[in-house]
Design a protein around this motif. Structure first.
Motif, PDB file in Angstrom:
ATOM      1  N   UNK A  25       0.828  -1.207   0.000  1.00 15.63           N
ATOM      2  CA  UNK A  25       0.000   0.000   0.000  1.00 15.63           C
ATOM      3  C   UNK A  25       0.865   1.261   0.000  1.00 15.63           C
ATOM      4  N   UNK A  26       1.977   1.244   0.730  1.00 18.66           N
ATOM      5  CA  UNK A  26       2.890   2.397   0.743  1.00 18.66           C
ATOM      6  C   UNK A  26       3.536   2.585  -0.630  1.00 18.66           C
ATOM      7  N   UNK A  27       3.926   1.493  -1.257  1.00 20.46           N
ATOM      8  CA  UNK A  27       4.483   1.594  -2.617  1.00 20.46           C
ATOM      9  C   UNK A  27       3.439   2.129  -3.584  1.00 20.46           C
ATOM     10  N   UNK A  28       2.199   1.678  -3.442  1.00 21.51           N
ATOM     11  CA  UNK A  28       1.124   2.181  -4.278  1.00 21.51           C
ATOM     12  C   UNK A  28       0.865   3.657  -4.052  1.00 21.51           C
ATOM     13  N   UNK A  29       1.019   4.116  -2.808  1.00 24.94           N
ATOM     14  CA  UNK A  29       0.841   5.534  -2.502  1.00 24.94           C
ATOM     15  C   UNK A  29       1.869   6.382  -3.240  1.00 24.94           C
ATOM     16  N   UNK A  30       3.127   5.928  -3.270  1.00 21.75           N
ATOM     17  CA  UNK A  30       4.165   6.660  -3.987  1.00 21.75           C
ATOM     18  C   UNK A  30       3.865   6.697  -5.488  1.00 21.75           C
ATOM     19  N   UNK A  31       3.412   5.558  -6.030  1.00 19.16           N
ATOM     20  CA  UNK A  31       3.076   5.523  -7.444  1.00 19.16           C
ATOM     21  C   UNK A  31       1.861   6.359  -7.777  1.00 19.16           C
ATOM     22  N   UNK A  32       0.878   6.371  -6.892  1.00 19.24           N
ATOM     23  CA  UNK A  32      -0.360   7.116  -7.132  1.00 19.24           C
ATOM     24  C   UNK A  32      -0.107   8.615  -7.147  1.00 19.24           C
ATOM     25  N   UNK A  33       0.754   9.099  -6.286  1.00 15.63           N
ATOM     26  CA  UNK A  33       1.042  10.528  -6.195  1.00 15.63           C
ATOM     27  C   UNK A  33       1.788  11.039  -7.426  1.00 15.63           C
TER      28      UNK A  33
END
Length: 294
Positions: free
Chosen positions: A281-289
């Motif tokens: 989820x943290x990796x996805x947050x970086x990608x989403x931003x």
């Protein structure tokens, strides 16, 4: 008069910035209203309700005679596996197949597919809050649906056993595995949301979640074991750890242990799966931003 003009000018120059908690609440409300307006949300919840009631009604079929003889009863391991929608045999609970694709991958993947991400960002005011709200609503929605389905299954199962004249199973002994099942279900949409944000495709995300517990972990575990000889690596893979957490048998037989694919203790398996979901989820947050809106 001058004071009024100064106040009006000050109000226009310095906009009111909402508190972080208020902004998150607004983002959560926005995501929930959007999810609530989808027919697929209610279709999935309705289907899960029907399956939960059917699970309970068919619970007496799991009753078996003990080795010492006597009246048939439902063992704790069978009770847990039934109420969890056969999490061990299917490698992932049937409820996950219903809920995760709507509450997990859907909110993130759909907005990029239909190019509505910019609208969400402008409405919420922050990409980070938008992403956090999607994961939070997905987790709470999945937890609520799973809890209601579990409660319906327990009520229907207890009633069906009473009608058939069979003894009630050891409900307190099933509390631990069922609670861990709910925690796993809560973290599944978090994992799915992070994955959907990284792969940028709902189709790829859905196929990955389907194949991951069924094939990919098995193949990866066998490959690592054949190269390094570290067979215990398979026990620490995410979905194997989740199955170990949801297992309701104190001493599973060889076949059940092979289906689980992990020798971890239940709490260790639960912590391992939650850790994987949080990291993804943290990796996805970086990608989403960092993603473009189109």
């Amino acid at each position: 008069m001058t004071n009024e003009a100064d106040t009006a000018t000050h109000d226009r120059a310095v906009p009111v910035v909402p508190l972080a908690g208020t902004a998150l609440k607004r983002a959560v409300n926005f995501e929930w209203l959007r999810l609530k307006g989808l027919r697929s949300t209610w279709a999935v919840l309705g289907s899960l309700t029907v399956l939960a009631l059917l699970n309970g009604v068919l619970l007496p079929m799991e009753a078996a005679e003990s080795e010492r003889g006597g009246q048939p009863f439902v063992e704790v391991a069978r009770l847990v596996d039934t109420l969890q929608f056969n999490a061990i045999a299917m490698q992932l609970p049937l409820s996950a197949w219903f809920l995760v694709f709507v509450f997990g991958t859907g909110p993130i993947a759909s907005e990029f597919r239909h190019r509505t991400a910019r609208t969400a960002w402008l409405t919420v005011g922050s990409r980070g809050l938008s992403y956090a709200a999607k994961l939070l609503v997905g987790a709470l929605g999945t937890l609520t649906g799973s809890t209601v389905a579990l409660g319906l299954g327990i009520a229907a199962g207890s009633t069906a056993l009473t009608v058939r004249g069979l003894p009630q199973p050891d409900w307190p002994a099933a509390f631990g595995p069922l609670l861990r099942y709910l925690i796993v279900m809560t973290f599944l949409p978090i994992l799915a949301g992070g994955l959907a944000s990284l792969v940028r495709s709902r189709l790829v995300a859905v196929l990955s979640i389907i194949l991951w517990p069924l094939l990919l972990e098995r193949i990866f575990g066998l490959a690592v074991a054949s190269v390094t000889g570290a067979d215990e690596v398979r026990s620490w893979l995410p979905f194997a750890a989740a199955r170990a957490a949801m297992n309701g048998a104190e001493q599973p037989d060889g076949f059940t242990r092979a289906l689980i694919g992990s020798d971890l203790a239940p709490l260790t398996g639960l912590s391992t799966f939650c850790f994987y979901a949080t990291v993804l989820a943290c990796c996805g947050w970086l990608g989403y931003r960092r993603r473009a809106a189109s």
